[in-house]
Design an enzyme around this catalytic site. Structure first.
Site, PDB file in Angstrom:
ATOM      1  N   HIS A 165      10.116  15.905  41.835  1.00  0.00           N
ATOM      2  CA  HIS A 165      11.526  15.554  42.030  1.00  0.00           C
ATOM      3  C   HIS A 165      11.803  14.898  43.379  1.00  0.00           C
ATOM      4  CE1 HIS A 165      13.371  17.429  38.451  1.00  0.00           C
ATOM      5  NE2 HIS A 165      12.218  18.082  38.447  1.00  0.00           N
ATOM      6  N   ASP A 372      15.219  10.055  49.833  1.00  0.00           N
ATOM      7  CA  ASP A 372      15.679  10.946  48.776  1.00  0.00           C
ATOM      8  C   ASP A 372      14.929  10.587  47.512  1.00  0.00           C
ATOM      9  OD1 ASP A 372      17.239  12.903  47.606  1.00  0.00           O
ATOM     10  OD2 ASP A 372      19.121  12.108  48.415  1.00  0.00           O
TER      11      ASP A 372
END
Ligand code: ADQ
Length: 723
Positions: A165, A372
Site C-alpha cells: 500500500h 504517498d
C-alpha cells in the site's frame, strides 16, 4: 469463487470497551469496505491483529473472540514487546521512512529485524493453519513482507497474492537497508505482487535485478522454479458511498454552515493522518508564502487543516506534531486578525460525514505529501463533489497523481511553486473548474475500490494453476539412483557446474582436486565420463585433454570421444554469418564498459559478467532484439546464457551429443546429465528414458534433481567413488 484468506496487520475492526461491555465494530476504512463483499461471499476468514486487548477481563476477551468469529475474523494477539518492535520498531521506524525516501529518519541500529521476522512467521503459521486446498490468500502491506515466503515454504501449492500500500522506492534507496535481500525474497513467495503504480513496479523490478540478479520479462520473473507476476493496481475508494454522503441532508446542512462561516473567504482544506510524509509543513509554508507576497489574500483565505493523530508512540511523530503546531502559531500570529485567523488546525479524527461536509464545502483541496503510495483523500474529495466544483491541488509525489492528471500537480519541495498553484486554484474560472472536476470524478467513480479488488483478484485467479509441485529431489536421491545402475554414462557441463564462474572465461581453469576427481570417476568400473561444454575445443583440450574422458566443445559442434582420438565436427554448419555479426557484437562491447566478445569456430559470444547488473541486462536484451531483427532469417540462433549472449549456427545444441555418446552403450546403462545453464536444458531434453537430469543451481529447470552449485556437484560425484 474460491475461499479468500485475507491477511493484514490490523483486522478491519475496532474493539470498544465501556461500562456496557465490549463490542467489536467494523471499521469504515477503504480496504475494509472494498474487501467486505468478497470476504463474506467467499466464506473465508480475515486474519490480523485486533489491537491491544490485554486490559480486558477474561470474560470480555471471550466476548471479543466470539464477536470476531461472527465477523469471520481470526485474531492474532501481539504482546507489548511485539507491538513495540515488530510494528512500531521495524515496520514504522524503518520500513515506513525507507519507502517514503526518508532514510535519515531510520535509526542507525536496526534492533527490531528479528522480531519483525518472528511476527511475520507467526502470521504465516496462523494463516497456514486455516488454509484449505484451493483457497486464495491475499496478504497486505509493508508490515508483512516476509509472510509470502514463509507461506510458500509451508504451502507450496497455494495461490498467494501480496499488495503493497505504500511506495516501493527506487532501488538506490531500497538497497541501503541491511535486510534488503531477505525482504525482496519474502515478497517473491507470492504468485502476484501488486503495487499502486507502474513506477513502483519498475523500482521493484530493478531491486530484483540489483539485489538478486533476477530479470523481469514484461511483468513476470522466474524465481525458485516458479513464475512471479508483478502488476500495478491503483487502489480506489468507495466512491458511491462518498457521493451519497455528500448529498445527505445533514451533511448538506453542515456544508451550508461551513460556507456561511467563511462568507467572503475562500476555503482551502487539508485532511491527513498527522504523518511526516504528508507534507503538512510544506503546505503551511505555501499558505504563508501566498499571504506574505499577496496581501490581498489576507483575511480572504481560510485554511482548514484536519490532522488525525497517528502513531503517537513513535517519537518522530511527536516532534513532527510540535513542528506543525509551531508553524500554525506563527502564520496565525503574523496574518491573523482580531476576528479571524487564516489557519484552523484541528488535531483529531473526523467521522466520514464530517469529512464529506468539509470536502463538499471546500474551494480548494490541498494535498501535498512528500511521498504517498496512493493518497485516498484526494479521491474522496472528488467523489464528494457531485456539484462538479472545487479544485484539487495534488503533489506529484502521490501515487494518485498518475491517475488524476486534471488536478493542479505541484512539487511539495517547491514552496514558491505551491503558492503559485494555490493562487491559480483560488482564481480558477468556474468553467475550467467544472471541466477538470468532471474528468477527475469520472476516473474516481469508474476505478473505485470494488474495481481494485476485482482486478487484483481476477489477475491472481487467472494465473495458470501451477503443475502439481514436485520438489526436485536432492543429492541423496540422485546418488542412490546412480549407485544402483550397472553402468553409468555421465554427461557433465563445465562452467557453473564443475567450477564456479569467474570474471573472465580464461580464469576458470580446473584445479588439482577437480582433475583428480574426474580422473578417478573415469576409471571407476563401468563408468564413462563426457564433458559437454560451450567452450572451444582448444580450451577443453588444454585443460582436460589428458583425462580419459570424452570432450564435446561448442555445445556439441565438436566431439572427441577419448584422448588421442581426432576431433570430429557436425557436418554442414555454416560460419559465413560471423563476419556480419561480429561488428554488431563489437559495437555493443565498445559502448558497454566491461563487456567483451569471444570468438569460437561456430559461434560468437558477447560476455557481460563484469558489467553493472541493470545496465548489462538491459544492453543484453537490446542486443538480442537487434540480432533477432537483423538476422531473423539467417541460419542463426541467439541464446541468452548466464551473463552472456551467444550467437551460433542453428541446430547446434548440447542435445546433439546425446545420440552420439549413447550409440552402442551397454545394456543397463544409466545416463546422467548435470548442468546449470539454459543450454543444458537441451541436453536434459534429449536424454533417453530412465536417465537422471540434475540441475546445478537455482534457475527454472526441467530437471527432476537439483543441487546447489559446483561444490555440491563435486560432493555428489565424489560420493560415487566411495562405498
Ligand atoms: P494513509 O497513509 O493512511 O494510507 P490515505 O490514502 O490518504 O493515507 O488514506 C487515509 C484514510 O484515512 C482516508 O480514507 C481518509 O479519509 C482517512 N483520514 C485521513 N485523515 C483523516 C482525518 N483527519 N480524520 C478522519 N479520517 C481521516 C496508506 C498509504 C496511502 C494509500 C493507502 C491505501 O500511505 O498512500 O493510499 O494506504 O493503500
Amino acid at each position: 469463487m474460491s475461499r479468500l484468506l485475507l491477511v493484514s496487520n490490523r483486522l478491519p475492526v475496532t474493539v470498544k470497551a465501556d461500562k456496557e461491555g465490549v463490542s467489536v465494530v467494523r471499521s469504515a476504512g477503504g480496504l475494509a469496505t472494498g474487501l467486505r463483499g468478497p470476504h463474506e461471499r467467499s466464506g473465508g476468514v480475515w486474519i490480523g491483529w485486533p489491537g491491544d486487548v490485554s486490559r480486558l477481563t477474561q470474560a470480555q476477551r471471550a466476548s471479543v473472540e466470539a464477536q470476531l468469529a461472527e465477523l469471520r475474523c481470526v485474531p492474532i494477539h501481539l504482546s507489548a514487546s511485539e507491538v513495540a518492535r515488530y510494528y512500531e520498531g521495524y515496520s514504522n521506524r524503518v520500513l515506513w521512512p525507507l519507502c517514503h525516501y526518508l532514510i535519515e529518519r531510520i535509526p542507525r541500529q536496526d534492533r527490531d529485524w528479528e522480531m519483525y521476522r518472528k511476527v511475520n512467521e507467526r502470521f504465516a503459521d496462523l494463516v497456514a493453519s486455516h488454509y484449505q486446498p484451493g483457497d486464495t490468500i491475499w496478504v497486505h502491506d509493508y508490515q508483512l513482507m516476509l509472510v509470502p515466503a514463509f507461506l510458500r515454504a509451508r504451502l507450496p501449492q497455494a495461490r498467494i497474492g501480496f499488495f503493497l500500500h505504500i511506495p516501493f522506492p527506487s532501488s538506490e534507496i531500497f538497497r541501503t537497508l541491511p535486510h534488503r535481500a531477505e525482504l525482496v525474497r519474502g515478497l517473491l513467495g507470492a504468485d502476484l505482487i501488486g503495487f499502486h503504480t507502474l513506477t513502483y513496479v519498475r523500482h521493484f523490478a530493478s531491486a530484483l535485478m540489483r539485489l538478486l540478479g533476477l530479470e523481469t520479462v514484461v511483468d513476470s520473473v522466474a524465481y525458485a522454479g516458479r513464475e512471479v507476476r508483478l502488476g500495478a493496481f491503483p487502489m480506489g475508494i468507495d466512491a458511491q458511498a462518498f457521493e451519497s454522503l455528500a448529498m445527505d441532508a445533514a451533511v448538506l446542512e453542515d456544508v451550508r454552515v461551513h460556507r456561511e462561516r467563511s462568507t467572503g473567504q475562500r476555503l482551502v482544506l487539508g485532511v491527513d493522518r498527522l504523518d511526516y510524509t504528508k507534507g503538512i509543513p510544506q503546505r503551511l509554508s505555501a499558505v504563508q508564502r501566498l499571504l506574505e507576497r499577496e496581501p490581498s489574500w489576507r483575511g480572504r483565505l481560510r485554511f482548514v487543516q484536519v490532522a488525525v493523530p497517528s502513531r503517537t508512540a513513535v517519537a518522530d511523530y511527536a516532534d513532527y506534531r510540535d513542528k506543525v503546531d509551531e508553524l500554525v502559531g506563527r502564520i496565525n500570529g503574523l496574518y491573523g486578525g482580531v476576528h479571524n485567523v487564516p489557519v484552523h488546525y484541528l488535531y483529531r479524527s473526523f467521522n466520514e460525514k464530517q469529512l464529506a461536509a468539509l470536502y463538499r464545502a471546500a474551494d480548494v483541496m490541498f494535498v501535498t505529501p512528500v511521498r504517498d503510495g496512493m493518497n485516498l483523500v484526494a479521491k474522496e474529495f472528488c467523489a464528494a463533489r457531485p456539484d462538479e466544483d472545487g479544485v484539487l491541488v495534488l503533489s506529484e509525489f502521490a501515487g494518485a497523481a498518475d491517475e488524476l492528471g486534471d488536478a493542479l500537480l505541484v512539487n511539495p519541495y517547491d514552496v514558491e511553486g505551491m503558492a503559485d498553484a494555490l493562487e491559480v486554484a483560488l482564481e480558477m474560472p468556474e468553467g475550467e473548474r467544472r471541466t477538470r472536476m468532471r474528468t477527475l470524478r469520472a476516473r474516481v467513480k469508474e476505478y473505485d475500490v470494488h474495481w481494485w479488488v476485482r482486478s487484483f483478484l481476477d489477475a491472481l485467479q487467472a494465473l495458470p494453476t501451477p503443475p502439481p509441485h514436485v520438489e526436485p529431489a536432492g543429492s541423496e536421491a540422485a546418488i542412490a539412483r546412480m549407485r544402483e545402475a550397472g553402468h553409468l554414462l555421465l554427461l557433465i557441463d563445465y562452467d557453473g557446474t564443475l567450477v564456479p564462474f569467474t570474471a573472465r572465461p580464461e580464469l576458470a581453469t580446473p584445479d588439482a582436486e577437480l582433475l583428480d576427481l574426474l580422473q578417478r570417476l573415469a576409471t571407476r568400473p563401468n563408468t564413462r565420463v563426457h564433458i559437454v561444454s560451450g567452450r572451444t575445443k582448444e580450451t577443453l583440450e588444454a585443460w582436460l585433454g589428458s583425462l580419459p574422458v570424452g570432450l564435446h566443445a561448442e555445445h556439441g559442434l565438436y566431439s572427441r570421444p577419448a584422448p588421442g582420438e581426432p576431433w570430429t565436427s557436425l557436418e554442414g554448419v555454416p560460419t559465413d554469418w560471423k563476419n556480419l555479426v561480429r561488428p554488431v557484437l563489437e559495437a555493443f562491447a565498445a559502448r558497454v564498459p566491461g563487456a567483451f566478445v569471444e570468438e569460437k569456430s561456430a559461434s560468437l559470444a558477447w560476455h557481460y559478467r563484469q558489467v553493472d547488473r541493470v545496465f548489462g541486462a538491459r544492453q543484453a536484451r537490446e542486443l538480442r532484439l537487434h540480432l533477432g531483427e537483423v538476422f531473423a532469417h539467417g541460419p542463426l540462433e541467439v541464446l541468452p546464457g548466464d551473463k552472456v549472449v551467444e550467437v551460433r549456427a542453428r541446430g547446434v545444441n548440447k542435445g546433439r551429443v546425446v545420440g552420439r555418446v549413447t550409440e552402442g552403450m551397454a545394456p543397463g546403462t544409466r545416463v546422467v546429465a548435470i548442468g546449470d545453464d539454459r543450454t543444458d536444458e537441451d541436453l536434459f531434453a534429449a536424454l533417453p528414458e530412465g536417465s537422471l537430469d540434475i540441475h546445478a543451481g537455482g534457475r527454472n529447470s526441467r530437471a527432476r534433481y537439483r543441487v546447489a552449485g559446483p561444490t555440491e556437484v563435486r560432493k555428489l560425484l565424489a560420493a560415487l567413488l566411495v562405498g
